[in-house]
Design an enzyme around this catalytic site. Structure first.
Site, mmCIF file in Angstrom:
data_model
loop_
_atom_site.group_PDB
_atom_site.id
_atom_site.type_symbol
_atom_site.label_atom_id
_atom_site.label_comp_id
_atom_site.label_asym_id
_atom_site.label_seq_id
_atom_site.Cartn_x
_atom_site.Cartn_y
_atom_site.Cartn_z
ATOM 1 N N GLU A 79 0.827 -1.212 0.000
ATOM 2 C CA GLU A 79 0.000 0.000 0.000
ATOM 3 C C GLU A 79 0.858 1.257 0.000
ATOM 4 O OE1 GLU A 79 -3.155 -0.374 -1.166
ATOM 5 O OE2 GLU A 79 -3.339 -1.769 0.499
ATOM 6 N N ASP A 129 2.844 1.932 -5.118
ATOM 7 C CA ASP A 129 2.881 1.974 -6.580
ATOM 8 C C ASP A 129 3.468 3.283 -7.093
ATOM 9 O OD1 ASP A 129 0.574 3.288 -5.711
ATOM 10 O OD2 ASP A 129 -0.697 2.515 -7.315
ATOM 11 N N GLY A 188 -16.012 4.574 -2.630
ATOM 12 C CA GLY A 188 -15.367 5.166 -1.461
ATOM 13 C C GLY A 188 -14.922 4.166 -0.428
ATOM 14 N N GLY A 247 -12.176 1.927 -0.972
ATOM 15 C CA GLY A 247 -10.840 1.420 -1.255
ATOM 16 C C GLY A 247 -10.835 0.204 -2.145
ATOM 17 N N SER A 301 -11.372 0.407 -5.519
ATOM 18 C CA SER A 301 -11.027 0.878 -6.857
ATOM 19 C C SER A 301 -12.228 1.031 -7.779
ATOM 20 C CB SER A 301 -9.986 -0.053 -7.494
ATOM 21 O OG SER A 301 -9.301 0.612 -8.522
ATOM 22 N N ASP A 313 -4.026 0.231 -9.684
ATOM 23 C CA ASP A 313 -5.452 -0.025 -9.847
ATOM 24 C C ASP A 313 -5.815 -0.279 -11.303
ATOM 25 O OD1 ASP A 313 -5.539 0.412 -7.180
ATOM 26 O OD2 ASP A 313 -6.698 2.256 -7.265
ATOM 27 N N TYR A 372 -3.752 12.181 0.378
ATOM 28 C CA TYR A 372 -3.067 11.277 -0.547
ATOM 29 C C TYR A 372 -1.936 12.002 -1.291
ATOM 30 C CZ TYR A 372 -2.494 7.761 -4.245
ATOM 31 O OH TYR A 372 -1.981 6.833 -5.117
#
Length: 390
Positions: free
Chosen positions: A44, A47, A133, A135, A137, A183, A233
């Site tokens: 997590e 990427d 919403g 997580g 994707s 994703d 983020y």
């Protein structure tokens, strides 16, 4: 159990979309395409640091049907939420597309704008059972489903890696989320009964057989919603990039544990060092989980899950009280090997490696002890983006 969420299924989604299309536009659609959601087993906030990630697809998907309409307008009916929503905007052959309300339309516009060929006007209906919403994707499922639909509509086929990259760019350009490639990659190229080990630097991918025997991956949705278009983020991504630049690296992919001492020597900000520590150790954990799955060492996988969650909570600081509460409850339950938050964080889901015959007991424990209103599903993997015959 009432808190268990079941996928609608491709056939029912397709029929719903066709019925909505006929009722809205007065004719049958010509083209249909879909893309699944995903959960990330481990890796997590890695990427965008060019590390390794290990996602799997889930049995929930976004599906789109439609046809050309002989105009310069794209007319979209969305059945993504409780109420239908419609929008209309110029096709890419008419003028440049620009972000704007409603929010969900930006994912559609982004895929159209980044499609290699100009797109003429079309009518479409989008349906989805991917929780939004959480997580899982839902954004990449929408982008890739639309892109796959455009491939079928125009007859232009795009290489799978390029397709994932273009859909990633769509999310950068239109919703404004600086996401990594994971994703879009898994949603495009996922394979049933496999996890996908993705090297986010080279974009090489390895299918890892998901042979769990008496165990399953249970997904528990905290039902705490998150929005990745906020500041948290992008801030984490910027902090990771700052750490890399301090070390003279293009990304943290090449960083090692001893580099953390160098960051301290350079008087780097404490938070930046914390983020770097998470990334360096999470990349290692991800490759270790892939190796452990190959040799069927599920106990090792479970321990790495718990370590990952602790790091995400304490070092990356992307968990929340509800996710931490869920992991703490799950940790002591019978048959559990490991659990961790999955996705960008600040809400969403927990993945748990648990014995199949202990699933109902675990759900009961969570329902009794968790302060929120959780929902559950067992992660049955699905194939990636595909077209459907109407």
């Amino acid at each position: 159990m009432s808190n268990e969420v079941q996928p609608v299924g491709t056939a029912r989604l397709l029929q719903l979309a066709r019925d909505k299309y006929v009722a809205t536009y007065g004719c049958e659609p010509v083209v249909a395409a879909s893309a699944p959601g995903r959960v990330n087993l481990i890796g997590e906030h890695i990427d965008y640091c060019e590390g390794f990630v290990l996602p799997v697809t889930i049995p929930f998907e976004t599906l789109i049907v439609g046809s050309y309409n002989e105009t310069d307008k794209c007319n979209i009916l969305s059945v993504l939420a409780d109420e239908d929503a419609q929008t209309s905007f110029p096709s890419s052959s008419a003028e440049s597309l620009k972000p704007g309300p409603p929010t969900w339309s930006n994912y559609v516009k982004g895929s159209i704008a980044n499609f290699p060929d100009p797109v003429k006007g079309f009518d479409a209906v989008i349906v989805s059972d991917v929780p939004i919403g959480s997580g899982l994707s839902s954004s990449a499922a929408l982008e890739v489903a639309v892109f796959t639909f455009l491939e079928a509509l125009t007859g232009k086929s795009v290489d799978a890696i390029e397709k994932a990259q273009l859909c990633q760019k769509a999310e950068h350009d239109f919703p404004g989320v600086p996401c990594g490639i994971m994703d879009q990659y898994i949603v495009t190229m996922g394979k049933k009964n496999h996890a996908l080990l993705i090297d986010c630097q080279s974009l090489e991918a390895t299918q890892i057989p998901l042979e769990l025997g008496e165990y399953v991956v249970l997904v528990t949705n905290s039902n705490v919603k998150h929005e990745l278009t906020g500041s948290e983020y992008p801030q984490r991504r910027a902090q990771c990039q700052q750490a890399a630049e301090k070390l003279g690296l293009s990304s943290l992919r090449g960083a090692k544990r001893e580099d953390l001492e160098e960051l301290k020597r350079l008087n780097c900000d404490k938070l930046v060092i914390m983020r770097a520590k998470h990334v360096i150790e999470e990349i290692y954990r991800t490759t270790e989980v892939a190796k452990s799955l190959r040799r069927n060492d599920l106990e090792r996988v479970g321990k790495l899950f718990f370590q990952s969650h602790e790091s995400l909570s304490k070092l990356m600081e992307v968990s929340c009280s509800e996710l931490d509460e869920l992991v703490d409850i799950i940790r002591g339950a019978p048959g559990v090997l490991g659990a961790r938050m999955t996705g960008g964080g600040f809400g969403g889901c927990v993945v748990t490696l648990v014995k199949r015959d202990e699933v109902d007991n675990l759900k009961s424990i969570v329902l009794k002890e968790y302060s929120g209103n959780p929902t559950f599903f067992i992660c049955q993997t699905n194939d990636g983006a595909r077209t459907h015959i109407l």
